[in-house]
Enzyme design. Structure first.
Site, short mmCIF file in Angstrom:
data_model
loop_
_atom_site.label_atom_id
_atom_site.label_comp_id
_atom_site.label_asym_id
_atom_site.label_seq_id
_atom_site.Cartn_x
_atom_site.Cartn_y
_atom_site.Cartn_z
N ARG A 177 0.85 -1.18 0.00
CA ARG A 177 0.00 0.00 0.00
C ARG A 177 0.90 1.24 0.00
O ARG A 177 1.92 1.29 0.69
CB ARG A 177 -0.92 0.02 1.23
CG ARG A 177 -2.04 -1.02 1.18
CD ARG A 177 -3.07 -0.65 0.12
NE ARG A 177 -4.19 -1.56 0.05
CZ ARG A 177 -4.29 -2.59 -0.77
NH1 ARG A 177 -3.28 -2.88 -1.58
NH2 ARG A 177 -5.37 -3.35 -0.79
N HIS A 191 0.49 -0.39 -10.28
CA HIS A 191 -0.40 -1.22 -9.46
C HIS A 191 -0.79 -2.50 -10.20
O HIS A 191 -1.97 -2.82 -10.38
CB HIS A 191 -1.66 -0.45 -9.07
CG HIS A 191 -2.29 -0.97 -7.81
ND1 HIS A 191 -2.87 -0.17 -6.87
CD2 HIS A 191 -2.43 -2.25 -7.34
CE1 HIS A 191 -3.35 -0.91 -5.88
NE2 HIS A 191 -3.10 -2.18 -6.14
#
Length: 310
Positions: free
Chosen positions: A225, A273
């Site tokens: 994250r 991502h």
């Protein structure tokens, strides 16, 4: 009577799952009416990914469980209207993808591949990397994904340590826990992999103080994250040489703004991502299996601890 399952996610995900979920339900022996339009009072289960159309779970009085399509649940776990059991996504496709991405980038930095890929200038550089047992790798976060990555890296012979909030036991991995344990895990680490959940306690886990614990010239690999890293502290550590390179897949703001310093920094690799993606076929099977468990009176797998935040 058929179970009413509401698919509550954006249009692109519906296109991915509308064929896989019915097959998975049938394979699990479940009679399911899957729809995007069930009336809230008639819904037995919700297959969910965050989107603006569903933020209030109060009307879903019959719903027995909410099954997230994402591994991370930080965008929903604090929703006070969500009182139904919430299961996060853990599935073989997601895990395999993460293991492959992490292992690839750990090996890239361990072997010094960038030196040869980017320096084709006629220099005969015979710098030889150490062997894996001579390289200290630390994995922060030993949940399903972190544990799988730590095991894979350890299987290659690396000296692997890991940290988690509660004590874990993983073959081939020196496991630490608690505040003091994080210091011990990071001390002199040469490659750090971040796979912690995003909570108030884990924000800025890598900061000026913890980055200083690492071996000089360490490598950072973050597929976890974005908020796990203090961006200013990492940029300073890169500029000073404390960190040799950072491979980053996740960010505080996504897509990463075009003017962000990471894009132009010579010692940062940005990936968009893509480290691990939920694969519809394997994820559908996990969802069906969890609904079957609930219908049999058993708790769903991978239930979220609301207090811990994951």
């Amino acid at each position: 009577m058929a179970l009413n399952v509401l698919f509550a996610a954006h249009d692109g995900l519906w296109a991915d799952y509308k064929d896989h979920l019915p097959v998975a339900f049938a394979n699990a022996g479940l009679d399911v009416d899957l729809s995007r339009d069930h009336a809230p009072a008639d819904v037995d289960y919700i297959v969910f990914a965050p989107h603006p159309a569903l933020t209030d779970f109060t009307p879903f009085t019959r719903t027995k469980g909410v099954l997230s399509l994402w591994a991370g649940v930080e965008t929903i776990v604090t929703n006070e209207t969500l009182t139904q059991p919430l299961a996060r996504m853990v599935n073989p496709g997601l895990t395999q993808g993460m293991v492959e991405w992490v292992t690839g980038h750990v090996l890239r930095h361990h072997l010094g591949m960038d030196r040869h890929i980017h320096t084709q200038d006629g220099t005969w550089d015979q710098t030889v990397p150490p062997l894996a047992p001579e390289r200290k790798v630390c994995v922060l976060g030993l949940g399903a994904l972190g544990a799988a990555c730590a095991e894979a890296i350890a299987a290659l012979g690396f000296d692997v340590s890991g940290w988690s909030r509660s004590q874990k036991s993983i073959a081939g991995v020196t496991c630490f826990a608690g505040d003091a344990g994080m210091t011990d895990a990071l001390k002199d680490a040469e490659i750090v992999v971040l796979l912690l959940p995003n909570t108030a306690d884990t924000e800025n886990a890598l900061n000026a103080e913890t980055l200083a614990l690492l071996a000089k010239g360490a490598f950072i690999v973050n597929p976890g994250r974005g908020p796990l890293i203090d961006d200013d502290a990492l940029l300073a550590a890169l500029d000073s040489g404390q960190v040799a390179h950072a491979t980053l897949d996740v960010f505080r703001v996504e897509p990463l703004p075009a003017d962000h310093p990471y894009w132009a920094h010579p010692r940062v690799t940005v990936t968009p991502h893509i480290a691990a993606e939920t694969r519809p076929e394997t994820a559908a099977a996990v969802i069906a299996a969890n609904i079957k468990r609930c219908e049999a009176g058993e708790p769903m797998h991978n239930l979220v601890d609301r207090g811990a935040g994951y």
